[in-house]
Design an enzyme around this catalytic site. Sequence first.
Site, PDB file in Angstrom:
ATOM      1  N   HIS A   1     115.990   8.130  60.530  1.00 32.43           N
ATOM      2  CA  HIS A   1     115.960   6.788  61.120  1.00 32.43           C
ATOM      3  C   HIS A   1     115.009   5.845  60.368  1.00 32.43           C
ATOM      4  CE1 HIS A   1     117.890   8.566  64.653  1.00 32.43           C
ATOM      5  NE2 HIS A   1     117.957   7.376  65.215  1.00 32.43           N
TER       6      HIS A   1
ATOM      7  N   CYS B   1     119.581  14.942  59.713  1.00 35.05           N
ATOM      8  CA  CYS B   1     118.540  14.866  60.737  1.00 35.05           C
ATOM      9  C   CYS B   1     117.509  15.941  60.442  1.00 35.05           C
ATOM     10  CB  CYS B   1     119.173  15.096  62.113  1.00 35.05           C
ATOM     11  SG  CYS B   1     117.975  15.206  63.450  1.00 35.05           S
TER      12      CYS B   1
ATOM     13  N   THR C   1     114.914  16.717  62.285  1.00 36.76           N
ATOM     14  CA  THR C   1     114.501  17.399  63.516  1.00 36.76           C
ATOM     15  C   THR C   1     115.438  18.569  63.820  1.00 36.76           C
ATOM     16  OG1 THR C   1     113.788  15.222  64.255  1.00 36.76           O
ATOM     17  CG2 THR C   1     113.774  16.959  65.896  1.00 36.76           C
TER      18      THR C   1
ATOM     19  N   ASP D   1     123.845  13.254  63.162  1.00 38.88           N
ATOM     20  CA  ASP D   1     122.459  12.927  63.542  1.00 38.88           C
ATOM     21  C   ASP D   1     122.408  12.744  65.059  1.00 38.88           C
ATOM     22  OD1 ASP D   1     119.713  12.238  63.164  1.00 38.88           O
ATOM     23  OD2 ASP D   1     120.223  10.122  63.316  1.00 38.88           O
TER      24      ASP D   1
ATOM     25  N   CYS E   1     112.251  11.489  58.696  1.00 36.26           N
ATOM     26  CA  CYS E   1     113.197  11.279  59.791  1.00 36.26           C
ATOM     27  C   CYS E   1     114.187  10.261  59.251  1.00 36.26           C
ATOM     28  CB  CYS E   1     112.494  10.733  61.031  1.00 36.26           C
ATOM     29  SG  CYS E   1     113.627  10.118  62.298  1.00 36.26           S
TER      30      CYS E   1
HETATM   31  N1  DGL Z   1     116.991  11.132  62.792  1.00 33.10           N
HETATM   32  C1  DGL Z   1     116.327  12.299  63.284  1.00 33.10           C
HETATM   33  C2  DGL Z   1     115.531  12.992  62.178  1.00 33.10           C
HETATM   34  O1  DGL Z   1     115.825  12.850  61.000  1.00 33.10           O
HETATM   35  C3  DGL Z   1     115.483  12.251  64.522  1.00 33.10           C
HETATM   36  C4  DGL Z   1     115.520  11.242  65.574  1.00 33.10           C
HETATM   37  C5  DGL Z   1     115.311  11.812  66.985  1.00 33.10           C
HETATM   38  O2  DGL Z   1     114.176  11.994  67.442  1.00 33.10           O
HETATM   39  O3  DGL Z   1     116.333  12.104  67.602  1.00 33.10           O
HETATM   40  O4  DGL Z   1     114.619  13.710  62.441  1.00 33.10           O
END
Ligand code: DGL
Length: 265
Positions: free
Chosen positions: A191, A74, A76, A10, A189
């Site tokens: 996070h 992740c 993104t 990530d 996301c």
């Molecule tokens: N944890 C990441 C996701 O699942 C994104 C966090 C970031 O913007 O770096 O998209």
Amino acid sequence: MRDRPILMFDSGVGGLTVLREARVLMPDRRFVYVADDAAFPYGRWEEPALRAHVVELFRRLLAEHDPEIAVVACNTASTLALAELREAFPQTPFVGTVPAIKPAAERTRSGLVSVLATPGTVKRQYTRDLIEKWATRCHVRLVGSDRLAALAEVYMRDGFVDEEAVRAEIAPCFVEMDGRRTDIVVLACTHYPFLANRMRKTAPWPVDWIDPAEAIARQALSLLAPCEPAGGGAAEPDIAVFTSGKPDFLARRLMQGFGLATGTR
Ligand code: DGL
């Protein structure tokens, strides 16, 4: 047999939400957790630059750690570069993380679903295609948050969360239309599940928050060859790697809390 690890990747601490589920399902496996903290946040990168960056980084990571599989924990990065990663490294099975739009569309009663994600994930053609494929009968609101990933980083390191900021970031997810209300918010996301309690607390009404971590961990499990339970010998530890090469005390302490020894490359 813990020889070849599972690489969990990530931009920061978000992949730990997937790691904790993976550990439950695969207690005998060895994990290498990679936080690309040097490049955080991914949500603000331009697409071509981020795609090239992620592919180049994986070239190094796969050579260094030789994982049995790689989990891109992740959204993104997955919605942007999963196809390129599979093409560039065909010998490595990849598990991606993409917005859980299909389960949301199947579960909603009101037909109003929101997808809460980074600005990058919200912009992606991949995300639009998922909606087109699975959710044409729903009204899907895409909500790109500039701040939530960073708020989750601060919360996990310092234990502090700005509740008013969380409230403001999630507010656009709540839609009322023709007497119906949003009943599902997809946490797109990795996070965000760390802030789920604060989201519940500051939400204007109760909704179902979809966290795909367990489904991702199950998908990873399904790709692995069966393994013998670890024997009595000293097993290699699970490690966390920070691409900045310099995790601070709080970052190291957090990783230790997740059972990860900290390396620096
Ligand atoms: N944890 C990441 C996701 O699942 C994104 C966090 C970031 O913007 O770096 O998209």
